[in-house]
Design a protein around this motif. Structure first.
Motif, PDB file in Angstrom:
ATOM      1  N   ARG A 249       0.831  -1.204   0.000  1.00  0.00           N
ATOM      2  CA  ARG A 249       0.000   0.000   0.000  1.00  0.00           C
ATOM      3  C   ARG A 249       0.869   1.258   0.000  1.00  0.00           C
ATOM      4  O   ARG A 249       0.619   2.200  -0.747  1.00  0.00           O
ATOM      5  CB  ARG A 249      -0.913  -0.001   1.230  1.00  0.00           C
ATOM      6  CG  ARG A 249      -2.367  -0.061   0.928  1.00  0.00           C
ATOM      7  CD  ARG A 249      -3.277   0.119   2.132  1.00  0.00           C
ATOM      8  NE  ARG A 249      -2.720  -0.115   3.436  1.00  0.00           N
ATOM      9  CZ  ARG A 249      -2.815  -1.241   4.134  1.00  0.00           C
ATOM     10  NH1 ARG A 249      -3.456  -2.267   3.627  1.00  0.00           N
ATOM     11  NH2 ARG A 249      -2.292  -1.354   5.325  1.00  0.00           N
TER      12      ARG A 249
ATOM     13  N   LEU B  53       1.125   4.039  -2.942  1.00  0.00           N
ATOM     14  CA  LEU B  53       0.831   5.432  -2.647  1.00  0.00           C
ATOM     15  C   LEU B  53       2.013   6.321  -3.025  1.00  0.00           C
ATOM     16  O   LEU B  53       1.827   7.413  -3.568  1.00  0.00           O
ATOM     17  CB  LEU B  53       0.469   5.601  -1.172  1.00  0.00           C
ATOM     18  CG  LEU B  53      -0.063   6.963  -0.751  1.00  0.00           C
ATOM     19  CD1 LEU B  53      -1.235   7.404  -1.613  1.00  0.00           C
ATOM     20  CD2 LEU B  53      -0.468   6.929   0.718  1.00  0.00           C
TER      21      LEU B  53
ATOM     22  N   GLU C  98       1.909   6.769  -6.693  1.00  0.00           N
ATOM     23  CA  GLU C  98       0.813   7.679  -7.019  1.00  0.00           C
ATOM     24  C   GLU C  98       1.233   9.129  -6.756  1.00  0.00           C
ATOM     25  O   GLU C  98       0.921  10.023  -7.552  1.00  0.00           O
ATOM     26  CB  GLU C  98      -0.406   7.311  -6.161  1.00  0.00           C
ATOM     27  CG  GLU C  98      -1.681   7.966  -6.563  1.00  0.00           C
ATOM     28  CD  GLU C  98      -2.848   7.419  -5.754  1.00  0.00           C
ATOM     29  OE1 GLU C  98      -3.417   8.195  -4.971  1.00  0.00           O
ATOM     30  OE2 GLU C  98      -3.183   6.236  -5.928  1.00  0.00           O
TER      31      GLU C  98
ATOM     32  N   TYR D 204      -7.137  14.309  -3.356  1.00  0.00           N
ATOM     33  CA  TYR D 204      -7.485  13.494  -2.198  1.00  0.00           C
ATOM     34  C   TYR D 204      -8.629  14.069  -1.372  1.00  0.00           C
ATOM     35  O   TYR D 204      -9.039  13.476  -0.379  1.00  0.00           O
ATOM     36  CB  TYR D 204      -6.242  13.266  -1.333  1.00  0.00           C
ATOM     37  CG  TYR D 204      -5.203  12.457  -2.068  1.00  0.00           C
ATOM     38  CD1 TYR D 204      -5.325  11.081  -2.194  1.00  0.00           C
ATOM     39  CD2 TYR D 204      -4.124  13.081  -2.691  1.00  0.00           C
ATOM     40  CE1 TYR D 204      -4.397  10.348  -2.904  1.00  0.00           C
ATOM     41  CE2 TYR D 204      -3.177  12.353  -3.403  1.00  0.00           C
ATOM     42  CZ  TYR D 204      -3.335  10.988  -3.505  1.00  0.00           C
ATOM     43  OH  TYR D 204      -2.409  10.259  -4.219  1.00  0.00           O
TER      44      TYR D 204
ATOM     45  N   ALA E  73       3.504  10.740   1.178  1.00  0.00           N
ATOM     46  CA  ALA E  73       2.695   9.506   1.154  1.00  0.00           C
ATOM     47  C   ALA E  73       2.273   9.106   2.562  1.00  0.00           C
ATOM     48  O   ALA E  73       1.136   8.677   2.766  1.00  0.00           O
ATOM     49  CB  ALA E  73       3.484   8.377   0.480  1.00  0.00           C
TER      50      ALA E  73
ATOM     51  N   HIS F 135      -1.463   8.721   3.835  1.00  0.00           N
ATOM     52  CA  HIS F 135      -1.891   7.462   4.461  1.00  0.00           C
ATOM     53  C   HIS F 135      -2.591   7.744   5.796  1.00  0.00           C
ATOM     54  O   HIS F 135      -3.593   7.113   6.123  1.00  0.00           O
ATOM     55  CB  HIS F 135      -0.702   6.542   4.657  1.00  0.00           C
ATOM     56  CG  HIS F 135      -1.067   5.243   5.283  1.00  0.00           C
ATOM     57  ND1 HIS F 135      -1.711   4.237   4.592  1.00  0.00           N
ATOM     58  CD2 HIS F 135      -0.881   4.775   6.542  1.00  0.00           C
ATOM     59  CE1 HIS F 135      -1.918   3.215   5.403  1.00  0.00           C
ATOM     60  NE2 HIS F 135      -1.434   3.521   6.583  1.00  0.00           N
TER      61      HIS F 135
END
Length: 96
Positions: free
Chosen positions: A14, A18, A21, A69, A88, A92
């Protein structure tokens, strides 16, 4: 034991996704078409000696993060933009 290992592997996956991304967002938001995600070091500073971004880039990136986001960043969020990994990690914490 295997559940713990699987949870750790999922978390790392994950985080890696991220981070990728975030790199893609940096490239798109700042129109850095001459860079690829592989060119951006996850731990290097985004500003100054690292990627070399400036204050105008910081504003554009902040707006892009907020838009993508759907989050509102506090005024003192600049330390979260220190590196791709830091950004990130902050994202998160917002989305888990």
């Amino acid at each position: 034991m295997w559940l713990i290992i699987c949870d750790i592997a999922k978390a790392r996956y994950r985080n890696t996704m991220l981070e990728l991304e975030v790199k893609q967002l940096i490239i798109a938001a700042l129109q850095l078409e001459d860079l690829s995600v592989a060119d951006i070091d996850t731990d290097a500073p985004l500003f100054g000696e690292g990627l070399g971004l400036d204050s105008i880039d910081a504003l554009a990136l902040r707006l892009a993060v907020q838009k993508k986001y759907g989050i509102s960043l506090p005024a003192d969020a600049s330390h979260h933009f220190a590196s791709v990994r830091a950004l990130a990690a902050m994202l998160h914490s917002f989305h888990g």
